[in-house]
Scaffold this motif. Structure first.
Motif, short mmCIF file in Angstrom:
data_model
loop_
_atom_site.label_atom_id
_atom_site.label_comp_id
_atom_site.label_asym_id
_atom_site.label_seq_id
_atom_site.Cartn_x
_atom_site.Cartn_y
_atom_site.Cartn_z
N PHE A 123 45.71 -23.43 45.95
CA PHE A 123 46.02 -22.52 44.85
C PHE A 123 46.29 -21.09 45.31
O PHE A 123 47.33 -20.51 44.98
N SER A 124 45.37 -20.55 46.09
CA SER A 124 45.53 -19.13 46.45
C SER A 124 46.78 -18.91 47.28
O SER A 124 47.49 -17.92 47.09
N GLU A 125 47.09 -19.86 48.18
CA GLU A 125 48.30 -19.72 48.99
C GLU A 125 49.55 -19.75 48.12
O GLU A 125 50.48 -18.98 48.32
N MET A 126 49.50 -20.66 47.15
CA MET A 126 50.65 -20.77 46.26
C MET A 126 50.87 -19.46 45.51
O MET A 126 51.99 -18.99 45.36
N VAL A 127 49.77 -18.89 45.06
CA VAL A 127 49.89 -17.64 44.31
C VAL A 127 50.47 -16.54 45.19
O VAL A 127 51.34 -15.77 44.78
N MET A 128 50.03 -16.53 46.44
CA MET A 128 50.53 -15.51 47.35
C MET A 128 52.04 -15.64 47.54
O MET A 128 52.76 -14.66 47.58
N CYS A 129 52.47 -16.89 47.64
CA CYS A 129 53.89 -17.12 47.87
C CYS A 129 54.74 -16.73 46.67
O CYS A 129 55.95 -16.55 46.78
N SER A 130 54.10 -16.62 45.54
CA SER A 130 54.91 -16.42 44.34
C SER A 130 55.49 -15.02 44.25
O SER A 130 56.34 -14.76 43.40
N LYS A 167 59.83 -20.52 39.79
CA LYS A 167 59.66 -21.55 38.76
C LYS A 167 58.70 -22.64 39.21
O LYS A 167 57.87 -23.11 38.44
N MET A 168 58.86 -23.03 40.48
CA MET A 168 57.96 -24.09 40.98
C MET A 168 56.54 -23.59 40.98
O MET A 168 55.59 -24.31 40.67
N CYS A 169 56.40 -22.34 41.33
CA CYS A 169 55.07 -21.75 41.39
C CYS A 169 54.46 -21.71 39.99
O CYS A 169 53.30 -22.06 39.79
N TYR A 170 55.25 -21.30 39.00
CA TYR A 170 54.77 -21.27 37.62
C TYR A 170 54.29 -22.65 37.17
O TYR A 170 53.26 -22.81 36.53
N LEU A 171 55.09 -23.64 37.53
CA LEU A 171 54.75 -25.01 37.15
C LEU A 171 53.40 -25.40 37.73
O LEU A 171 52.54 -25.96 37.05
N TYR A 172 53.23 -25.07 38.99
CA TYR A 172 51.99 -25.40 39.69
C TYR A 172 50.81 -24.69 39.04
O TYR A 172 49.78 -25.29 38.74
N VAL A 173 50.99 -23.41 38.81
CA VAL A 173 49.91 -22.61 38.24
C VAL A 173 49.52 -23.15 36.87
O VAL A 173 48.36 -23.31 36.54
N GLY A 174 50.54 -23.46 36.08
CA GLY A 174 50.28 -23.98 34.73
C GLY A 174 49.45 -25.25 34.76
O GLY A 174 48.64 -25.51 33.88
N ASN A 175 49.66 -26.04 35.81
CA ASN A 175 48.97 -27.32 35.90
C ASN A 175 47.51 -27.18 36.29
O ASN A 175 46.66 -27.96 35.87
N TYR A 176 47.22 -26.21 37.14
CA TYR A 176 45.86 -26.16 37.69
C TYR A 176 44.99 -25.02 37.17
O TYR A 176 43.79 -25.02 37.39
#
Lengths: 816, 383
Positions: A39-46, A55-64
């Motif tokens: 999660f944290s890495e994904m957020v950093m990449c966003s 968009k992919m990041c938003y999708l991921y965040v929305g899910n978790y």
């Protein structure tokens, strides 16, 4: 874990490699692998300018986010920043993701961006924001209400230029106010505001600007609107007329719902609506995927069931095609059954007979059942009986089984056909019939027509020999009754078999079978002539087989037109929780649009259900079965039997009777039986009383409960079908008129209901000088100008007089 | 409002799964698949497109073997949801060029992007390929289009039969041509489903034509297009019973029982000169659906003769007559015949000299298939 490292190490890489990585993460997410660890890495990449990556990041965040509220906090920052981005796309996307986090303690961060979003210059952002408000409401209703968002939505709904924004505001408001209405008066008021003339007209005038989906939402709203006069109704209908030509079935059905609801109170226009919508519906059924046509067909089915006569010339559309799925065919068969009338029965039955030979067994069964149902509707019975008998000659097990059940029902309605049927049925070997229902039907016929069937006692005897192999209790019950009937008609031939059957029945482990055997046994012992009256009373032909669904339920389903209720053929309360009934639920509260105008409206549901239960009972099980249950309630226990007794029981009947039994209880038993007669037997015809002028009490009173009770207790004293004069029928457009007319002749109505062409009334009347009551069930079919009467009376001897009086009063109805 | 949307493969794998409202449990896809698969043990009956299980309503449509499913706890309009599912499939196809398990798997990120814009919180926003274009940033990864069955209403009309799609129609609305320049193309198909029932004596019992004018446009700038239909076209059959064959309607005139139109169609001059005006938006859509029950001559006439050749054997002679003008040829024709469940073996004998014909006994669904590559009129084929 590997992913995590990858994400971390690759973070500074190019967008392209990140895209690949993100894809991998999301694909794991799709197949259900938990990738919340990164999660944290994904957020950093966003923090990127690449919109695809974002968009992919938003999708991921929305899910978790929901399950990781702490980590979700990390995203707030960049989402809020994105909400102020120059690009309206990014503003919208960020706002959508922000609202989709579903984390309760973050709502405070939502209010600001949402407020801005609603005022944004770009319609995409406003579109997202107007749904965002609804999302906020579901996370925290109080925050949403405190920020006064509903008021802002209302303003936007009535003023925004973009149709999709308007539609989103409407959906959000409908949901929010719908949920709030139970607790807040203001919300309830606002909800009604949506149905005010001004708002409805505002939507109607803009209807063509909306997308097809938004049109459905608007039309759903309009269907709940109650116009003030008929001009308004016609204006609305003219405006929406062209929506019926839309290629989207959902739009067409929503429009149809509006038309049907608006014209409910205008009988003739309502009928014209049916005529008008027929063609578009048929077109929708034949275009589109099988699934879509199924949904439309279900609605067509509902309409056909309500007004079969309107569709009777379109019966060929309901012919089945061989490659249609079973669920479609089944609906079509039911429609074919419903539309059958004098002119098309021959064609329909011919077609159905083709299906009966189908290789598809469920289909063949359904078709045979359909043929039988048409026969019971009494069109062209003659030819149909012949065809049914031909089915028996096809010698296919499932066909034979299905047909036997039908022949049995037919005989109960048309005893006059017994001769032809019996001849054919007699040729069927009971060995070829294995299905319990069919076997029970065959056995019933063997018992009922024992005198006409040469071999009846012997067939029954062989069945009894195989008692132990018979697994169905239903069949064993029927076997007992049949052998009794047979015995009473042809004692010498049957005696032995009867003894065996009773013995086997008494030893049966099934309680009902045991009890019935015991009951018969005692009955025979008590008095054979009484047994005769119990088991073999003169039977009246069954005039109407019960409908499985009460008209109350049907009306409910009709009110929920264009919803799942129609497909499931159940009103929504039977399959949805209260909170999910949604916008459909509020049509109920808002003015009851049902046809019933009767004052005693409230009684109707209970009454109908009652009626139905009873009729249902009669159609599924034989009348005699009612008798069997008496032992359950009687005071004494069943004596225990052991094997040695059974051997004794196999002796001839005289012995059987003299078997040592606990001797008591003759009197109570016979009393119990007297009760029974009251239930099952029309009392022996008393000498017809002189047709003295029966005087009725003009002020008779009877409360619904006692009516119900009496109706249940009393036997049908007279049952008749009479023709009505056409003037009377045409005056029936409003049931009130009939009620007043009957009242004028001292016959009161306690409940009424139904819709053209079928009306149902319950009347009662009392004798002038004594508290003796007559109860009448009157089913009027206005299309056929026929009325079916069922009369019950406290004082059976005057039934005939009352019946005559009632009929004459009814026939005067409508005459000047 | 819709709670979840997902696409399942034939084996029940999740290809795409999107949860919009979070009020239906996560395992719904599995629950759904098990229910559909074991609807009735004797697999005689298919699961209906809509059913309710523990308070959750499941809607599904089958498209090229994939299951498109939506779930909700609310009492929605079934035709709305089923229409939507079909439309989602079409939009995805517009973007991917071809719809198949492979193309979906390769492009699932794009599909998610589409789904995000098609629905928000379970409410439909738009299904217009044209409108969606401005929201979509992923590029489709094009899959090999060879031997892929076509999709869309067209495919439904040719159930089972193999209709070869032109490769052009399977290109994505957003993909760039390799050459860099976009080809200005528009495809208009007329697809008719003709249903005729013959009695055993060859007499026509029922006949109906269900037709669609299908359009797929790759034109830039959405120019206005005019479609002129037959001048002598009339709609509705007035008061006459629609099965009234006796009154022969003047030769040549076409009477539609009823029709409906796509929302982009303007009917302003339709009443005058039977012209449809429309600005075709991107993607594939039906311009018009229509239905005819007027008497017509069916293109084929099938004759069958059944003889019991022994206690466990039956002989069937099938004859197929082509009854259309000799200027026309018919391609890829399949004649199907359902057989009793206890059929164990089938022998076929084609007419000597038959070219491009094949027969096959499909054991799984007890069907006999006789396929003919090409039929020229007046040449009656039989075996």
């Amino acid at each position: 874990m590997q992913l995590r490292q990858l994400a971390g190490s690759r973070a500074p890489g190019t967008d392209d490699s990140k895209r690949e990585l993100f894809k991998k993460v999301i694909s794991y997410m799709t197949i259900g692998i938990d990738v919340s660890a990164v999660f944290s890495e994904m957020v950093m990449c966003s923090a990127t300018s690449d919109i695809v990556l974002k968009k992919m990041c938003y999708l991921y965040v929305g899910n978790y986010a929901k399950n990781n509220p702490d980590l979700a906090l990390l995203t707030i920052n960049f989402l809020q920043r994105d909400c102020k981005d120059e690009d309206p796309m990014i503003r919208g996307l960020a706002l959508r993701s922000l609202c989709s986090l579903r984390v309760a303690n973050l709502v405070e961060y939502l209010v600001g961006p949402l407020g801005n979003g609603l005022k944004d210059g770009n319609s995409y952002v406003r579109m997202v924001a107007s749904i965002g408000v609804l999302k906020l409401y579901h996370i925290s209703a109080s925050t949403c209400m405190d920020a006064d968002f509903p008021a802002m939505l209302k303003h936007l709904m009535l003023n925004d230029k973009d149709a999709q924004v308007v539609a989103n505001c409407l959906t959000s408001l409908q949901e929010i106010w719908g949920l709030e209405a139970s607790t807040s008066e203001e919300a309830a008021r606002e909800r009604e505001m949506l149905l005010s003339k001004a708002v409805i007209y505002y939507f109607l005038n803009r209807i063509k600007e909306f997308s097809e989906w938004a049109q459905c939402i608007v039309l759903e709203l309009v269907a709940k609107y109650v116009p003030s006069d008929s001009n308004e109704i016609f204006d609305v209908m003219n405006l929406l007329e062209d929506r019926l030509q839309h290629a989207n079935g959902a739009v067409v059905l929503a429009t149809i719902k509006v038309f049907l609801q608006l014209t409910l109170s205008m009988t003739d226009v309502h009928q014209q609506v049916y005529e008008r919508i027929k063609s578009p519906l048929l077109t929708l059924v034949s275009s589109g995927s099988p699934e879509q046509s199924y949904a439309v067909l279900s609605h067509l089915h509902l309409l056909v069931m309500r007004a079969p006569f309107i569709f009777s010339s379109d019966y060929k559309h309901f012919y089945c095609q061989y490659n249609e799925p079973f669920y479609v065919k089944k609906l079509k068969l039911e429609m074919l059954t419903a539309v059958a009338n004098e002119s098309n029965t021959y064609d329909i039955v011919t077609e159905l007979c083709e299906y009966a030979a189908n290789v598809d067994i469920p289909m063949a069964r359904e078709s045979i059942r359909a043929v039988g149902k048409i026969a019971l509707q009494q069109y062209d019975v003659n030819a149909i009986v012949d065809r049914l008998l031909q089915f028996l000659e096809m010698e296919k097990e499932h066909v034979t089984a299905e047909t036997l059940v039908l022949v049995k029902d037919l005989l109960r309605k048309y005893p006059q056909w017994s001769h032809d049927c019996i001849a054919v049925v007699g040729n069927i070997s009971s060995k070829n019939v294995q299905e319990p229902k069919a076997k029970a039907a065959l056995i019933w016929m063997l018992g009922e027509y024992a005198q006409d069937m040469q071999d009846a006692p012997y067939i029954l005897e062989s069945l009894i020999e195989n008692w132990d192999e018979e697994h169905s209790a239903e069949v064993r019950l029927h076997l007992l009754t049949a052998i009794m009937k047979c015995f009473l008609r042809r004692p010498p031939e049957t005696q032995k078999a009867l003894g065996a059957a009773l013995a086997a029945g008494l030893a049966d482990f099934h309680q009902d079978v045991h009890d019935r055997a015991l009951f018969y046994y005692r009955l025979l012992k008590y008095d054979v002539s009484v047994a005769e009256r119990v088991v073999n009373p003169p039977k009246q032909a069954v005039s109407v087989f019960a409908d499985t669904q009460s008209s109350e339920v049907k009306d409910r389903i009709f009110d929920e037109f264009n919803s799942l209720s129609v497909v499931y053929q159940k009103p929504s309360y039977m399959f949805t929780d209260k909170e999910h009934r949604g916008p459909f639920a509020f049509s109920e509260e808002l003015g009851n649009l049902s046809i019933d105008t009767d004052l005693a409206n409230d009684v109707v549901p209970a009454q109908r259900v009652e009626e139905n239960d009873k009729d249902l009972l009669l159609s599924t099980s034989e009348k005699e079965e009612n008798h069997g249950s008496i032992n359950n309630s009687s005071a004494y226990d069943a004596p225990s039997y052991d094997g040695s007794r059974m051997v004794g029981a196999l002796q001839p009947q005289q012995d059987l009777v003299s078997l040592d039994q606990p001797p008591p209880a003759n009197t109570p038993a016979s009393l119990a039986m007297d009760d029974l007669f009251g239930l099952g037997l029309p009392v022996a015809p008393s000498p017809t009383p002189p047709p003295l002028a029966l005087k009725l009490n003009a002020k008779a009173v009877l409360d619904p409960n006692s009516f119900q009770q009496k109706w249940r207790q009393l036997p049908v004293a007279a049952s008749q079908e009479i023709s009505l004069n056409p003037q009377g029928v045409s005056a029936l457009s409003s049931p009130q008129v009939l009620l007043r007319h009957m009242q004028g002749h001292s016959i009161q109505c306690i409940a009424s209901g139904g819709q053209a062409p079928n009306f149902k009334f319950f009347f009662f009347a009392q004798k002038e000088d004594e508290p003796s009551t007559y109860l009448v069930e009157c089913v009027i079919n206005s299309a056929a100008c026929k009325a079916q009467l069922k009369i019950k009376a406290d004082d059976q001897s005057t039934t005939q007089a009352f019946s005559t009086l009632f009929q004459s009063v009814l026939s005067e109805f409508g005459l000047p | 409002m819709i709670s979840q949307f997902f696409v399942l493969s034939q084996r029940g794998d999740n290809i795409v799964f999107r949860d919009y409202r979070g009020d239906v449990q996560k395992g719904s896809a599995e629950v759904f698949f098990r229910k559909v698969k074991f609807w009735k043990e004797d697999d005689k009956e298919e699961a209906p497109p809509v059913f309710n299980l523990d308070g959750v309503n499941y809607f599904h449509v089958k498209v090229v073997g994939l299951l498109f499913v939506a779930t909700t706890r609310n009492n929605l309009s079934p035709s709305l949801v089923l229409e939507l599912l079909q439309r989602i499939a079409r939009v995805i196809k517009d973007y991917l060029g071809v719809l198949s398990e492979g193309s979906l798997r390769k492009n699932f990120v794009l599909v998610y992007e589409l789904l995000d814009e098609v629905m928000d919180f379970g409410y439909v926003q738009t299904t217009s390929t044209e409108v969606l274009k401005s929201y979509i940033f992923n590029e489709p990864i094009v899959v090999d289009t060879d031997r892929l069955p076509s999709l869309g209403p067209a495919a439904l009309f040719v159930q089972g039969a193999k209709r070869m799609p032109g490769t052009a129609v399977t290109k994505s609305v957003v993909a760039h041509e390799p050459g860099g320049r976009k080809r200005e193309e528009i495809f208009v198909d007329i697809i008719e489903k003709i249903s005729v029932t013959f009695s055993s004596s060859g007499y026509i019992l029922t006949s109906e034509i269900d037709g669609t004018i299908q359009m797929k446009s790759y034109l830039t700038g959405n120019p206005e297009i005019r479609l002129a239909l037959n001048d002598d076209l009339s709609i509705g059959r007035g008061g006459r019973s629609i099965y009234d064959y006796s009154g022969s309607s003047g030769s040549g005139s076409v009477i539609l029982d009823d029709c409906n139109f796509h929302e982009s169609v303007h009917l302003d001059s339709f009443d005058v000169d039977r012209t449809l005006t429309l600005a075709p938006s991107d993607g594939e859509f039906p311009v018009m659906n229509y239905r005819i029950t007027q008497e017509f001559k069916p293109p084929f006439r099938i004759n069958s003769l059944i003889e019991e050749a022994g206690p466990l054997k039956a002989e069937v002679i099938l004859k197929n007559y082509a009854e259309f003008p000799s200027s026309i040829t018919a391609n890829t024709i399949v004649v199907e015949m359902p057989l009793p469940t206890y059929t164990t073996r089938v022998n076929y004998e084609l007419e000597p000299g038959a070219v491009g014909q094949m027969t096959d006994f499909k054991e799984s669904n007890r069907r006999l298939e006789w396929s003919l590559k090409k039929v020229i009129s007046l040449a009656a084929a039989h075996w």
